[in-house]
Design an enzyme around this catalytic site. Structure first.
Site, short mmCIF file in Angstrom:
data_model
loop_
_atom_site.label_atom_id
_atom_site.label_comp_id
_atom_site.label_asym_id
_atom_site.label_seq_id
_atom_site.Cartn_x
_atom_site.Cartn_y
_atom_site.Cartn_z
N SER A 198 -2.59 100.52 29.69
CA SER A 198 -3.47 99.56 30.35
C SER A 198 -4.09 100.13 31.61
O SER A 198 -3.59 101.07 32.20
CB SER A 198 -2.69 98.29 30.71
OG SER A 198 -1.93 97.84 29.62
N1 SAH Z 1 2.75 98.95 28.83
C1 SAH Z 1 2.23 100.00 27.98
C2 SAH Z 1 1.01 99.53 27.22
C3 SAH Z 1 1.07 99.90 25.78
S1 SAH Z 1 -0.10 99.10 24.73
C4 SAH Z 1 1.98 101.27 28.77
O1 SAH Z 1 2.14 101.27 30.00
O2 SAH Z 1 1.67 102.29 28.17
C5 SAH Z 1 0.89 97.84 23.99
C6 SAH Z 1 2.03 98.28 23.14
O3 SAH Z 1 2.57 97.09 22.54
C7 SAH Z 1 1.70 99.21 21.99
O4 SAH Z 1 2.42 100.39 22.13
C8 SAH Z 1 2.13 98.43 20.74
O5 SAH Z 1 2.70 99.24 19.72
C9 SAH Z 1 3.14 97.49 21.32
N2 SAH Z 1 3.43 96.28 20.52
C10 SAH Z 1 2.59 95.49 19.81
N3 SAH Z 1 3.26 94.49 19.22
C11 SAH Z 1 4.58 94.66 19.55
C12 SAH Z 1 5.79 93.96 19.24
N4 SAH Z 1 5.81 92.89 18.44
N5 SAH Z 1 6.94 94.44 19.76
C13 SAH Z 1 6.97 95.53 20.56
N6 SAH Z 1 5.87 96.23 20.88
C14 SAH Z 1 4.69 95.80 20.38
#
Ligand code: SAH
Length: 218
Positions: free
Chosen positions: A56
């Site tokens: 993000s």
């Molecule tokens: N906070 C992260 C942002 C990653 S983007 C950072 O700092 O890099 C959001 C993430 O949510 C993705 O990696 C995706 O695979 C994950 N995601 C989506 N649905 C999910 C779920 N049901 N449980 C766990 N992770 C999930």
């Protein structure tokens, strides 16, 4: 230094919470992205982290954590308390959260990203982070209740498990698809408890753009 410059810019753009600014200043964002993207790491932009996912924007990470700080449990008087993050991704936000939390449980459904975050966070040496490979829609009952819950992926509903695992007085911040299905907004849910009866008070904020919240693991 580039990190300080990034933080000053976020401050000028309206991020006021000193503790959040300090936490952002303390995490090396370039260590969480591919080396080819490292030169962009301190710009206010989301960046690809592989497997169709993105890290993000720092301004959004800061905004959501500042919102979380409005929670009202005793632990939240001095920080975020016990935190659950859904969507570990590369682990960047988990590292920022950990600087302000008693501990962070962060869940990721994609194994390669869970493994990548493990490596990234070993380098950052944060001892109060526990990474879970699993479906974050189920939360993590084993470490509940949480003072603060934050989601980095947006779904059409708020999973019941998140509400069940939110401590009285606690606060949840998540992107959610709007009823019309045309976009996402940030949603804040406060768990109020009066005379033993729980109420979940929900407010909606600005439009955002997050990857979708999916079910199951891969
Ligand atoms: N906070 C992260 C942002 C990653 S983007 C950072 O700092 O890099 C959001 C993430 O949510 C993705 O990696 C995706 O695979 C994950 N995601 C989506 N649905 C999910 C779920 N049901 N449980 C766990 N992770 C999930």
């Amino acid at each position: 230094m580039v990190r300080q410059r990034m933080v000053r810019r976020l401050q000028q753009d309206g991020l006021r919470d000193e503790r959040v600014l300090q936490a952002l200043a303390g995490v090396f964002r370039h260590e969480f992205v591919d080396s080819a993207l490292a030169i962009q790491a301190y710009e206010d932009t989301s960046l690809p982290i592989g497997h169709g996912q993105t890290i993000s924007k720092p301004s959004v990470v800061g905004r959501m954590i500042a919102m979380l700080m409005g929670g009202a449990t005793a632990a939240q008087q001095s920080g975020l308390g016990r935190v659950m993050e859904i969507g570990t991704g590369c682990g960047y936000q988990a590292a920022v959260l950990a600087a302000m939390a008693r501990h962070v449980v962060s869940i990721e459904r994609l194994k390669p990203l869970h493994d990548k975050a493990k490596l990234n966070l070993a380098a950052a040496a944060r001892a109060n982070i526990r990474l879970i490979y699993g479906d974050g829609r189920l939360g993590f009952a084993g470490a509940a209740p949480f003072d603060s819950i934050i989601a980095a992926a947006g779904g059409e509903d708020l999973p019941q498990a998140w509400l069940d695992q939110l401590a009285p007085g606690g606060r949840l911040v998540a992107p959610m698809v709007t009823p019309g299905g045309r976009g996402q907004v940030l949603v804040v849910v406060d768990h109020r408890q009066e005379a033993g009866v729980s109420r979940f008070v929900r407010s909606e904020y600005e439009a955002v753009l997050f990857v979708p919240l999916k079910s199951g693991v891969m």
